[in-house]
Every structure is written in structure tokens, then in C-alpha cells.
Design a protein around this motif. Structure first.
Motif, PDB file in Angstrom:
ATOM      1  N   GLY A  64      56.361  21.077  39.988  1.00  0.00           N
ATOM      2  CA  GLY A  64      55.103  21.788  39.760  1.00  0.00           C
ATOM      3  C   GLY A  64      54.323  21.197  38.601  1.00  0.00           C
ATOM      4  O   GLY A  64      53.098  21.024  38.684  1.00  0.00           O
ATOM      5  N   THR A  69      50.831  23.411  41.428  1.00  0.00           N
ATOM      6  CA  THR A  69      51.464  24.487  42.191  1.00  0.00           C
ATOM      7  C   THR A  69      51.312  24.302  43.696  1.00  0.00           C
ATOM      8  O   THR A  69      52.280  24.444  44.456  1.00  0.00           O
ATOM      9  CB  THR A  69      50.884  25.846  41.777  1.00  0.00           C
ATOM     10  OG1 THR A  69      51.233  26.109  40.414  1.00  0.00           O
ATOM     11  CG2 THR A  69      51.424  26.959  42.661  1.00  0.00           C
ATOM     12  N   LEU A  73      54.460  23.876  46.197  1.00  0.00           N
ATOM     13  CA  LEU A  73      54.819  24.895  47.190  1.00  0.00           C
ATOM     14  C   LEU A  73      54.921  24.296  48.592  1.00  0.00           C
ATOM     15  O   LEU A  73      55.832  24.628  49.359  1.00  0.00           O
ATOM     16  CB  LEU A  73      53.794  26.027  47.175  1.00  0.00           C
ATOM     17  CG  LEU A  73      53.792  26.906  45.921  1.00  0.00           C
ATOM     18  CD1 LEU A  73      52.717  27.975  46.020  1.00  0.00           C
ATOM     19  CD2 LEU A  73      55.168  27.553  45.709  1.00  0.00           C
ATOM     20  N   PHE A 204      49.354  31.197  38.172  1.00  0.00           N
ATOM     21  CA  PHE A 204      50.349  30.372  38.866  1.00  0.00           C
ATOM     22  C   PHE A 204      49.710  29.548  39.984  1.00  0.00           C
ATOM     23  O   PHE A 204      49.884  28.329  40.061  1.00  0.00           O
ATOM     24  CB  PHE A 204      51.443  31.287  39.418  1.00  0.00           C
ATOM     25  CG  PHE A 204      52.400  30.626  40.369  1.00  0.00           C
ATOM     26  CD1 PHE A 204      53.284  29.655  39.928  1.00  0.00           C
ATOM     27  CD2 PHE A 204      52.431  30.988  41.715  1.00  0.00           C
ATOM     28  CE1 PHE A 204      54.171  29.055  40.812  1.00  0.00           C
ATOM     29  CE2 PHE A 204      53.313  30.399  42.595  1.00  0.00           C
ATOM     30  CZ  PHE A 204      54.185  29.425  42.142  1.00  0.00           C
ATOM     31  N   PHE A 205      48.952  30.192  40.842  1.00  0.00           N
ATOM     32  CA  PHE A 205      48.346  29.492  41.973  1.00  0.00           C
ATOM     33  C   PHE A 205      47.247  28.512  41.537  1.00  0.00           C
ATOM     34  O   PHE A 205      46.959  27.546  42.238  1.00  0.00           O
ATOM     35  CB  PHE A 205      47.794  30.487  42.989  1.00  0.00           C
ATOM     36  CG  PHE A 205      48.848  31.134  43.833  1.00  0.00           C
ATOM     37  CD1 PHE A 205      49.523  30.411  44.807  1.00  0.00           C
ATOM     38  CD2 PHE A 205      49.197  32.466  43.644  1.00  0.00           C
ATOM     39  CE1 PHE A 205      50.511  31.001  45.586  1.00  0.00           C
ATOM     40  CE2 PHE A 205      50.181  33.064  44.416  1.00  0.00           C
ATOM     41  CZ  PHE A 205      50.841  32.333  45.383  1.00  0.00           C
ATOM     42  N   TYR A 207      47.359  26.658  38.796  1.00  0.00           N
ATOM     43  CA  TYR A 207      47.912  25.584  37.975  1.00  0.00           C
ATOM     44  C   TYR A 207      47.836  24.243  38.705  1.00  0.00           C
ATOM     45  O   TYR A 207      48.277  24.116  39.849  1.00  0.00           O
ATOM     46  CB  TYR A 207      49.354  25.901  37.593  1.00  0.00           C
ATOM     47  CG  TYR A 207      49.998  24.857  36.725  1.00  0.00           C
ATOM     48  CD1 TYR A 207      49.556  24.638  35.422  1.00  0.00           C
ATOM     49  CD2 TYR A 207      51.051  24.086  37.201  1.00  0.00           C
ATOM     50  CE1 TYR A 207      50.141  23.670  34.614  1.00  0.00           C
ATOM     51  CE2 TYR A 207      51.653  23.122  36.402  1.00  0.00           C
ATOM     52  CZ  TYR A 207      51.185  22.921  35.107  1.00  0.00           C
ATOM     53  OH  TYR A 207      51.765  21.966  34.311  1.00  0.00           O
ATOM     54  N   VAL A 276      60.667  28.216  43.547  1.00  0.00           N
ATOM     55  CA  VAL A 276      59.359  28.848  43.337  1.00  0.00           C
ATOM     56  C   VAL A 276      59.360  29.664  42.051  1.00  0.00           C
ATOM     57  O   VAL A 276      58.407  29.610  41.252  1.00  0.00           O
ATOM     58  CB  VAL A 276      58.989  29.730  44.544  1.00  0.00           C
ATOM     59  CG1 VAL A 276      57.717  30.523  44.253  1.00  0.00           C
ATOM     60  CG2 VAL A 276      58.800  28.881  45.799  1.00  0.00           C
ATOM     61  N   LEU A 279      59.220  27.424  38.976  1.00  0.00           N
ATOM     62  CA  LEU A 279      57.852  26.958  38.740  1.00  0.00           C
ATOM     63  C   LEU A 279      56.994  28.083  38.174  1.00  0.00           C
ATOM     64  O   LEU A 279      56.204  27.861  37.247  1.00  0.00           O
ATOM     65  CB  LEU A 279      57.247  26.429  40.041  1.00  0.00           C
ATOM     66  CG  LEU A 279      55.764  26.064  40.016  1.00  0.00           C
ATOM     67  CD1 LEU A 279      55.462  25.070  38.905  1.00  0.00           C
ATOM     68  CD2 LEU A 279      55.321  25.513  41.362  1.00  0.00           C
ATOM     69  N   PHE A 280      57.156  29.278  38.714  1.00  0.00           N
ATOM     70  CA  PHE A 280      56.390  30.428  38.247  1.00  0.00           C
ATOM     71  C   PHE A 280      56.642  30.690  36.762  1.00  0.00           C
ATOM     72  O   PHE A 280      55.702  30.892  35.970  1.00  0.00           O
ATOM     73  CB  PHE A 280      56.762  31.661  39.070  1.00  0.00           C
ATOM     74  CG  PHE A 280      55.991  32.899  38.728  1.00  0.00           C
ATOM     75  CD1 PHE A 280      54.735  33.127  39.269  1.00  0.00           C
ATOM     76  CD2 PHE A 280      56.522  33.847  37.854  1.00  0.00           C
ATOM     77  CE1 PHE A 280      54.020  34.278  38.945  1.00  0.00           C
ATOM     78  CE2 PHE A 280      55.817  34.986  37.531  1.00  0.00           C
ATOM     79  CZ  PHE A 280      54.561  35.211  38.078  1.00  0.00           C
ATOM     80  N   VAL A 283      55.037  27.901  34.585  1.00  0.00           N
ATOM     81  CA  VAL A 283      53.584  28.045  34.448  1.00  0.00           C
ATOM     82  C   VAL A 283      53.249  29.177  33.487  1.00  0.00           C
ATOM     83  O   VAL A 283      52.331  29.066  32.656  1.00  0.00           O
ATOM     84  CB  VAL A 283      52.933  28.299  35.828  1.00  0.00           C
ATOM     85  CG1 VAL A 283      51.457  28.653  35.666  1.00  0.00           C
ATOM     86  CG2 VAL A 283      53.088  27.066  36.716  1.00  0.00           C
TER      87      VAL A 283
END
Length: 548
Positions: A64, A69, A73, A204-205, A207, A276, A279-280, A283
Motif C-alpha cells: 500500500g 490503496t 486492494l 484509507f481509500f 491514500y 487489508v 494497510l488500513f 495509513v
């Protein structure tokens, strides 16, 4: 359960060496019905306990941070689909016929000696990920207890050895006892952020990573997937548990299938979810914690920072260290166990000498310790990206042989075969396919085939590994799968439900009784011989001749 095992020296009167079969855990052979006393639920839980590793958090964070992101994903999704599809036929064969992946590989296009190279690939997987998990544990010990990293590396290695000595019997209990606490500690930070910081979802989305990639890029997606796909050999570790599944019957069919799918290819559902979440959390730290760029990809720091927001600092640090230690032990007992099986299998076939699994348990741990001391954590993406090409070539080739050559084309024998004398030494179908797929994808990975193709090396490995086995099987007309079709024993191999027979026969070499699938008639024309004695028969006295 204690049995005497004899390592043959080429004659039927070879000296007897003592070995506890529970300790060796059927290292080189079919797992007999008499040993498989666990329920489907216990086997599945034990197998899933082996994926408790924190490496997924580090992998998710790394890809990520590198690719953003969105690309990460999509890469994780590609990884999950490939792992599930390739892992399903392997898991089914392991649970149905009670064989580890090496034994499955032998009869699925590689031959008796041809699968040795895949054992090396798998053993490499186990010590790479042992070193990765050991590094994470050492980071936790340094953070929580002030223990220098080099001492933490040694401690995380030494503690594993006594836990792996007793094989499946102890491992199943360890996984069952530690799973509830591990689940609570793992899920808590994610749930807390979702409830108390809902804005972290949009952050998050949005990033874009170090390269500022806010929109999907196929090249970045495949690079991210390539790192994740280094975990493809994890199916072999799942199989080391799945081979102890009880026989499939009409009464337990639903439970049997559920356990096989969930603990086999289904492991990737949990693995992808952890990536996931990793990564979350990374971020979130990058957006909210000063200086997080230096530690956002370290799982122990991820959990510590979130725990600190929920509870007193001393308790947060304690729980973070506990989580790291539990996770590291849960996965590294499996890494060490599976790696020792792989090394022992290869060594015994090549040298015709059986040193016992514990010798190579020590070898695997030493290699992992060297990697940790070399600080392999700093080169994680490169190491895993390179390894993925080899792992994918092996696993997808075996899956292709089972799904296409066995069931679709009917060229490869459906019943798995692993015994010496029944197989050719090398089968070009699987062995050749794997070498070509791995070799070409590695060249692509290092840019030899052009910068554009470098991003797609995982795709190159997958496509070649999928297509080549049926092509080579058709070209050779399946000639090199079986050296002979009759093992010289009249007793049926399977029961009325298609499970391996539980009937026992007496091995004239080691003077022990073993179940029917583990035996062949002796090449001397008198009596029967077990697969381990065949493996260690240096003169080949007991090996059956090839079919005329």
C-alpha cells in the motif's frame, strides 16, 4: 504410539534403528487411518491456527505504501483468487488421500525424484517466513522489554525447537489453546478505529502511496499481487495439517467438505483480510502519528499505537508484546515443522539414508536465524517478489495437472501415487513445466525481457504453469506418469467410500505393520515392503521392476 522403524541398507537383514513414529509424524509416508483420530473441526482449527502470522500486516502495509490503496486492494484481490483456485485441488487431494504436498507432487507430473526441487522451494518458503515472523517478534521484544534485536532473533528461534519436536500431536493442542486470545487481540484495533475514527475509512481509500497513484494501474496491481503471491506455498503448510483429516463418509461429508475448503484454500480469505487491515492501520498511522513513516509497516508498532489510544500505556505495551509472541509462535511452529518435513524428504530420497526429522528442524532454524541477523525485513518486497515466481510455478503446475490432466483430459492417473518403483524418477510434464514457468518469470521479474513485462512476472508464471502441463502431457501421451500400474498386492487400495484402506500388512524389512496404501510387494518376489524402507533401500533389492 511408538513403533520401531528400520533404515534399510540394501538387504532385508539391515540393522534396526529406534524412532518414535509420533516424533517423525509420518515424514515420508501416507498418514495412516490409525493415527488420524482428530475430528474435522479440530484439524481445520489447527490448520487455520497456522496462519496467525503478522507478516500479512507487513505485506499489506508495504504494498500500500509503495503503490497506493487502490492498487494494493486490487493486487490483494488477484492474490486471493489465484490462491483459492490453485489451492483447492491440492487441498482436496491431501484431505482425501492423506498425503502431504510433496507426495502429491510426485504423482502429479514430477516423478519420484523430480519433486525434490519443489521441496527445496517449499523449504525456502518456510525459512523465509520463519525469519520474517522472527524479526517481527524481535521488534516486539525490543520495544516491550528492551531486548537487543540480535538477542531477540536468537530467542524467537530457540523457543520454537522444543515445541515442534512432538509434531502434530502437540501442534494441534497449541493452535486450539491460543486461537481465542489471538483473535481478540487481532481484531480489537480495527474495530476501535472503525467506531471511534470513521473518517479513517475515507482517508484509507484516498491514500495514494509513495508514488502518488490514486487510480488503478495494471502494472502496479500486478507488482502488488506478486508480493502477496509469495504466500502461495502456504497451501503446503495447510496440507501438513489437512492430511490428518478423518475418512470422508456419507455421515460427515458436509463437515468434511467445510473443513477442507475453509482450512485449505480458504486460508486466503483470512490472509487477504489481514493484509487489508495491515494497510488500513499503516495509513491511519501515517495520517495521524508524527514520524510514522519509519515504522508504519511494522505490525508491532501498528498494534501498540492503537492499543495506546484505548488503554493505559503499560497495558497497551504488554498486550502488543503478547500478541506478537503468540502470533510468532503459532506460525513458526508450523514453519519449522513443515520445513523439517521438506528437507528430510529430499535428503532421504537422494542419499537413501533417513536421519530423522529433528536433524533438519535444526538446519531450517539455523538458516532462518542467519536471515534475521542479515536484517532481511528491510528487503521484504524484493525477496518476496522474487520468491513468488518459484512458488507460483510449482503450485499452479500441480493444480493444473490435477484439474486438467487428471480430471479433464484423463491423461494423468486420478489416484495419487508416491511410492518408489511405481513412479519414473522424473516426469517431464510437471518438472519441465515448472522449470520453464519459473525461469521465464524470473527473467521477466529482473527486467531481462523488458521493463514492461517486469511488472507482469506473476502473470507470466501463472499462465505458463497453467498451460504447459496439459501441453507436455499430450505431447508425451502421459508416458512418464507411472513406471508400473500394479504394486503386486491383491488387497484393495480403498474402502467402499473411496478412502484409503485401513487394512494392515507386514513389512518384511523393518518387521512392522503398516496400512495398505503405504505398502508394495517386494521386488524379491516375497512379502511386502513399506514406503520408508523402499526410500532407504540403497541397492534397490525391494524395488519392483518396471512394467514390460
Amino acid at each position: 504410539m511408538s513403533q520401531d522403524v528400520q533404515a534399510t541398507t540394501g538387504t532385508a537383514t539391515a540393522p534396526v534403528t529406534k524412532a518414535n513414529e509420533t516424533l517423525e509424524d509420518y515424514t515420508l509416508r501416507f498418514a495412516p487411518r490409525s493415527y488420524r483420530k482428530w475430528s474435522t473441526g479440530v484439524v481445520a482449527t489447527s490448520a487455520l491456527g497456522g496462519i496467525a502470522y503478522l507478516a500479512d500486516f507487513a505485506i499489506g502495509a508495504n504494498i500500500g505504501i509503495s503503490y497506493g490503496t487502490v492498487n494494493a486492494l486490487w493486487g490483494i484481490l488477484v492474490f486471493a483468487v489465484v490462491i483459492f483456485l490453485s489451492g483447492f485441488p491440492l487441498a482436496y487431494y491431501a484431505a482425501r488421500y492423506n498425503l502431504d504436498l510433496d507426495l502429491i507432487t510426485r504423482g502429479s507430473g514430477f516423478g519420484y525424484y523430480g519433486s525434490v526441487v519443489t521441496n527445496v522451494i517449499f523449504a525456502t518458503f518456510t525459512f523465509i517466513f520463519f525469519a520474517l515472523e522472527g524479526s517481527i517478534m524481535a521488534q516486539g521484544l525490543e520495544l516491550g522489554l528492551g531486548i537487543p534485536l540480535w538477542i531477540g532473533y536468537a530467542a524467537s528461534t530457540i523457543v520454537i525447537f522444543p515445541l515442534v519436536v512432538y509434531g502434530m500431536s502437540l501442534l494441534s493442542k497449541l493452535q486450539l489453546w491460543t486461537t481465542p486470545l489471538w483473535l481478540v487481540l487481532m481484531v480489537l484495533p480495527f474495530v476501535y478505529l472503525m467506531i471511534s475514527h470513521p473518517e479513517s475509512v475515507s482517508t484509507f481509500f484516498a491514500y495514494q502511496g509513495e508514488e502518488g497513484q490514486g487510480s488503478p494501474s495494471l502494472g502496479s496491481v500486478m507488482l502488488a499481487a506478486g508480493v502477496c503471491l509469495s504466500l502461495i506455498a502456504q497451501i503446503a503448510e495447510q496440507i501438513d495439517y489437512l492430511r490428518f483429516m478423518p475418512p470422508k463418509t456419507p455421515e460427515n461429508a458436509r463437515r468434511w467438505w467445510t473443513a477442507t475448503v475453509l482450512a485449505g484454500p480458504g486460508w486466503v480469505i483470512f490472509g487477504a483480510a489481514k493484509q487489508v487491515v495491515g494497510l488500513f492501520l499503516a495509513v491511519y498511522l501515517l495520517a495521524n502519528v508524527a514520524g510514522a513513516s519509519s515504522f508504519a509497516n511494522e505490525p508491532v508498532r501498528q498494534f501498540l499505537e492503537i492499543y495506546t489510544n484505548i488503554m493505559p500505556a503499560w497495558l497497551a505495551l504488554t498486550l502488543a508484546v503478547i500478541l506478537v509472541v503468540i502470533s510468532q509462535i503459532k506460525i513458526n511452529v508450523t514453519n519449522a515443522y513443515s520445513g523439517s518435513l521438506a528437507w528430510t524428504n529430499s535428503y532421504t530420497r537422494i542419499t537413501k539414508h533417513y536421519p530423522g526429522r529433528l536433524v533438519f528442524l535444526g538446519v531450517n532454524l539455523v538458516i532462518a536465524l542467519i536471515l534475521m541477523e542479515a536484517n532481511m525485513f528491510d528487503f521484504l518486497n524484493t525477496i518476496l517478489g522474487f520468491y513468488a515466481n518459484c512458488g507460483m510455478a510449482w503450485v499452479v503446475v500441480v493444480a493444473s495437472d490435477i484439474a486438467i490432466n487428471k480430471y479433464l483430459l484423463g491423461i494423468s492417473p486420478k489416484q495419487p501415487e508416491f511410492r518408489r518403483g511405481m513412479l519414473y524418477d522424473v516426469n517431464p510434464v510437471g518438472f519441465g513445466s515448472m522449470l520453464i514457468a519459473a525461469g521465464v518469470s524470473i527473467l521477466a521479474f529482473f527486467g531481462v525481457l523488458g521493463d514492461t513485462l517486469a511488472s507482469y512476472s506473476p502473470l507470466v508464471a501463472i499462465v505458463l504453469a497453467l498451460v504447459l502441463p496439459p501441453v507436455l502431457a499430450l505431447a508425451t501421451r502421459g508416458k512418464y506418469y507411472l513406471r508400473r500400474t500394479d504394486d503386486g498386492i491383491e488387497a484393495p487400495m480403498h474402502d467402499e467410500h473411496g478412502n484409503p484402506s485401513g487394512e494392515t500388512l507386514h513389512c518384511q524389512v523393518c518387521d512392522q505393520d503398516f496400512e495398505r496404501p503405504d505398502m508394495t510387494a517386494s521386488g524379491t518376489g516375497e512379502g511386502y515392503v513399506c514406503s520408508l524402507c523402499l526410500s532407504t533401500d540403497r541397492s534397490g533389492t525391494h524395488v519392483l521392476p518396471a512394467s514390460p
